[in-house]
Design a protein around this motif. Structure first.
Motif, PDB file in Angstrom:
ATOM      1  N   THR A  42      32.024  44.460  44.373  1.00 45.26           N
ATOM      2  CA  THR A  42      33.270  44.818  43.704  1.00 45.26           C
ATOM      3  C   THR A  42      33.813  46.064  44.369  1.00 45.26           C
ATOM      4  O   THR A  42      33.063  46.961  44.727  1.00 45.26           O
ATOM      5  N   GLY A  43      35.146  46.117  44.547  1.00 41.96           N
ATOM      6  CA  GLY A  43      35.761  47.288  45.159  1.00 41.96           C
ATOM      7  C   GLY A  43      35.719  48.490  44.232  1.00 41.96           C
ATOM      8  O   GLY A  43      35.678  48.341  43.007  1.00 41.96           O
ATOM      9  N   PRO A  44      35.717  49.703  44.774  1.00 40.25           N
ATOM     10  CA  PRO A  44      35.690  50.906  43.931  1.00 40.25           C
ATOM     11  C   PRO A  44      36.922  50.979  43.036  1.00 40.25           C
ATOM     12  O   PRO A  44      38.048  50.754  43.481  1.00 40.25           O
ATOM     13  N   GLY A  45      36.690  51.245  41.743  1.00 39.50           N
ATOM     14  CA  GLY A  45      37.789  51.370  40.803  1.00 39.50           C
ATOM     15  C   GLY A  45      38.448  50.063  40.412  1.00 39.50           C
ATOM     16  O   GLY A  45      39.550  50.068  39.854  1.00 39.50           O
ATOM     17  N   PHE A  46      37.775  48.942  40.679  1.00 35.32           N
ATOM     18  CA  PHE A  46      38.367  47.648  40.337  1.00 35.32           C
ATOM     19  C   PHE A  46      37.527  46.971  39.261  1.00 35.32           C
ATOM     20  O   PHE A  46      36.303  46.979  39.342  1.00 35.32           O
ATOM     21  N   PRO A  47      38.160  46.365  38.249  1.00 37.24           N
ATOM     22  CA  PRO A  47      39.605  46.353  38.026  1.00 37.24           C
ATOM     23  C   PRO A  47      40.092  47.676  37.448  1.00 37.24           C
ATOM     24  O   PRO A  47      39.301  48.415  36.851  1.00 37.24           O
ATOM     25  N   PRO A  48      41.389  47.987  37.598  1.00 40.66           N
ATOM     26  CA  PRO A  48      41.913  49.224  37.014  1.00 40.66           C
ATOM     27  C   PRO A  48      41.838  49.160  35.494  1.00 40.66           C
ATOM     28  O   PRO A  48      41.868  48.070  34.906  1.00 40.66           O
ATOM     29  N   ASP A  49      41.732  50.337  34.848  1.00 41.23           N
ATOM     30  CA  ASP A  49      41.773  50.334  33.388  1.00 41.23           C
ATOM     31  C   ASP A  49      43.195  50.021  32.919  1.00 41.23           C
ATOM     32  O   ASP A  49      44.125  49.885  33.727  1.00 41.23           O
ATOM     33  N   ALA A  50      43.377  49.902  31.616  1.00 47.04           N
ATOM     34  CA  ALA A  50      44.658  49.443  31.088  1.00 47.04           C
ATOM     35  C   ALA A  50      45.798  50.382  31.445  1.00 47.04           C
ATOM     36  O   ALA A  50      46.890  49.936  31.829  1.00 47.04           O
ATOM     37  N   ALA A  51      45.553  51.684  31.324  1.00 49.69           N
ATOM     38  CA  ALA A  51      46.612  52.642  31.626  1.00 49.69           C
ATOM     39  C   ALA A  51      47.015  52.572  33.093  1.00 49.69           C
ATOM     40  O   ALA A  51      48.210  52.577  33.426  1.00 49.69           O
ATOM     41  N   ALA A  52      46.014  52.482  33.980  1.00 47.73           N
ATOM     42  CA  ALA A  52      46.314  52.380  35.411  1.00 47.73           C
ATOM     43  C   ALA A  52      47.021  51.071  35.724  1.00 47.73           C
ATOM     44  O   ALA A  52      47.952  51.030  36.543  1.00 47.73           O
ATOM     45  N   ALA A  53      46.601  49.983  35.070  1.00 47.67           N
ATOM     46  CA  ALA A  53      47.240  48.690  35.303  1.00 47.67           C
ATOM     47  C   ALA A  53      48.702  48.705  34.876  1.00 47.67           C
ATOM     48  O   ALA A  53      49.568  48.139  35.564  1.00 47.67           O
ATOM     49  N   TYR A 209      44.530  40.852  37.376  1.00 48.83           N
ATOM     50  CA  TYR A 209      45.700  40.223  37.990  1.00 48.83           C
ATOM     51  C   TYR A 209      46.623  41.279  38.597  1.00 48.83           C
ATOM     52  O   TYR A 209      47.033  41.173  39.760  1.00 48.83           O
ATOM     53  N   VAL A 210      46.910  42.312  37.816  1.00 48.68           N
ATOM     54  CA  VAL A 210      47.780  43.386  38.304  1.00 48.68           C
ATOM     55  C   VAL A 210      47.107  44.144  39.438  1.00 48.68           C
ATOM     56  O   VAL A 210      47.758  44.502  40.440  1.00 48.68           O
ATOM     57  N   GLY A 211      45.800  44.390  39.295  1.00 46.61           N
ATOM     58  CA  GLY A 211      45.078  45.088  40.358  1.00 46.61           C
ATOM     59  C   GLY A 211      45.142  44.347  41.679  1.00 46.61           C
ATOM     60  O   GLY A 211      45.297  44.950  42.747  1.00 46.61           O
ATOM     61  N   ILE A 212      45.043  43.022  41.629  1.00 43.30           N
ATOM     62  CA  ILE A 212      45.136  42.207  42.843  1.00 43.30           C
ATOM     63  C   ILE A 212      46.541  42.271  43.429  1.00 43.30           C
ATOM     64  O   ILE A 212      46.719  42.451  44.640  1.00 43.30           O
ATOM     65  N   LYS A 213      47.538  42.116  42.578  1.00 38.23           N
ATOM     66  CA  LYS A 213      48.925  42.173  43.049  1.00 38.23           C
ATOM     67  C   LYS A 213      49.210  43.505  43.738  1.00 38.23           C
ATOM     68  O   LYS A 213      49.852  43.556  44.798  1.00 38.23           O
ATOM     69  N   ALA A 214      48.727  44.599  43.133  1.00 34.19           N
ATOM     70  CA  ALA A 214      48.970  45.924  43.709  1.00 34.19           C
ATOM     71  C   ALA A 214      48.190  46.121  45.000  1.00 34.19           C
ATOM     72  O   ALA A 214      48.711  46.664  45.981  1.00 34.19           O
TER      73      ALA A 214
END
Length: 237
Positions: A42-53, A209-214
């Motif tokens: 898993t990449g560092p910081g993935f998935p982002p938390d809700a606020a980051a997403a 989903y948002v983490g991947i898009k970003a």
């Protein structure tokens, strides 16, 4: 210039491929196991938390998908690849085995080849089902691209190089082990047209989903953004 055959990494990689035990393979096997484990799944910081997403979603490009009619699965490579640019890449293992090793519990790995997952249990995030896995039996488990390849293509992957598309298709941050029928029902649908049947997972699904898009600079359509905003609103405060 080629790498010398005596390289420990090359020897370990060859062992992983062959699964052989003769000619000193017993001594080399621990090195092979270390090679399997040395690359994070898993990449560092993935998935982002809700606020980051939510912040990432606000900054995504919004627009309608393009070039949908030119999409073909082989645009992302025909087979699983131990790709250097993907999370989990170059540990000598098949991408699907990496996903199984990460997502299954009660895991049993191969004695001869530590890449191979012999058996385990998946607690399917999409449905909540408990699904057994056995290497020698037909499985009800498939590997899902959270942002489907067709959706990624429409969101900008049509303009990528073949290498970047191959990396995307094999990036463990993009992939989840899930229930086979549910994955097939999802197909290439985007978040406005499909959400996990298990409502409790929709927050994490949207975060991924948002983490991947970003991560890949993919655009979202207006309905997709609305759906993702709604799912993120279900995340605990």
């Amino acid at each position: 210039m080629g790498v010398r055959a005596s390289s420990p990494a090359v020897a370990a990689a060859l062992l992983l491929i062959s699964g052989c035990h003769h000619g000193g393979a017993e001594a080399a096997r621990p090195s092979a196991a270390r090679l399997v484990q040395q690359v994070p799944l898993t990449g560092p910081g993935f998935p982002p938390d809700a606020a980051a997403a939510k912040d990432l979603l606000a900054r995504l490009t919004v627009g309608w998908g393009k070039n949908w009619q030119t999409y073909k699965r082989e645009n992302f490579g025909r087979y699983w690849s131990d790709d250097t640019d993907a999370v989990g890449g170059r540990n000598g293992c098949d991408t699907r085995d990496d996903v199984l090793r990460r997502d299954l519990s009660e895991l049993r790995e191969g004695d001869r080849n530590p890449c191979v997952v012999v058996s385990g249990v998946l607690h399917d995030p999409y449905t909540g089902k408990t699904l057994p896995y056995s290497y020698r039996k037909a499985s009800q488990i498939e590997t899902d691209h959270v942002v489907a390849l067709g959706a990624a293509w429409r969101g900008g992957a049509y303009a990528w190089t073949p290498q970047r598309r191959l990396a995307y298709a094999n990036d463990l941050d993009v992939l989840l082990a899930v229930d086979k029928q549910t994955n097939q029902d999802k197909g290439s649908r985007t978040a406005d047209r499909w959400q996990p049947p298990r409502a409790e997972y929709r927050c994490e699904y949207a975060r991924r989903y948002v983490g991947i898009k970003a991560k890949y600079g993919l655009s979202v359509t207006p309905p997709e953004k609305t759906a993702l905003t709604g799912m993120l609103a279900t995340c605990p405060a």
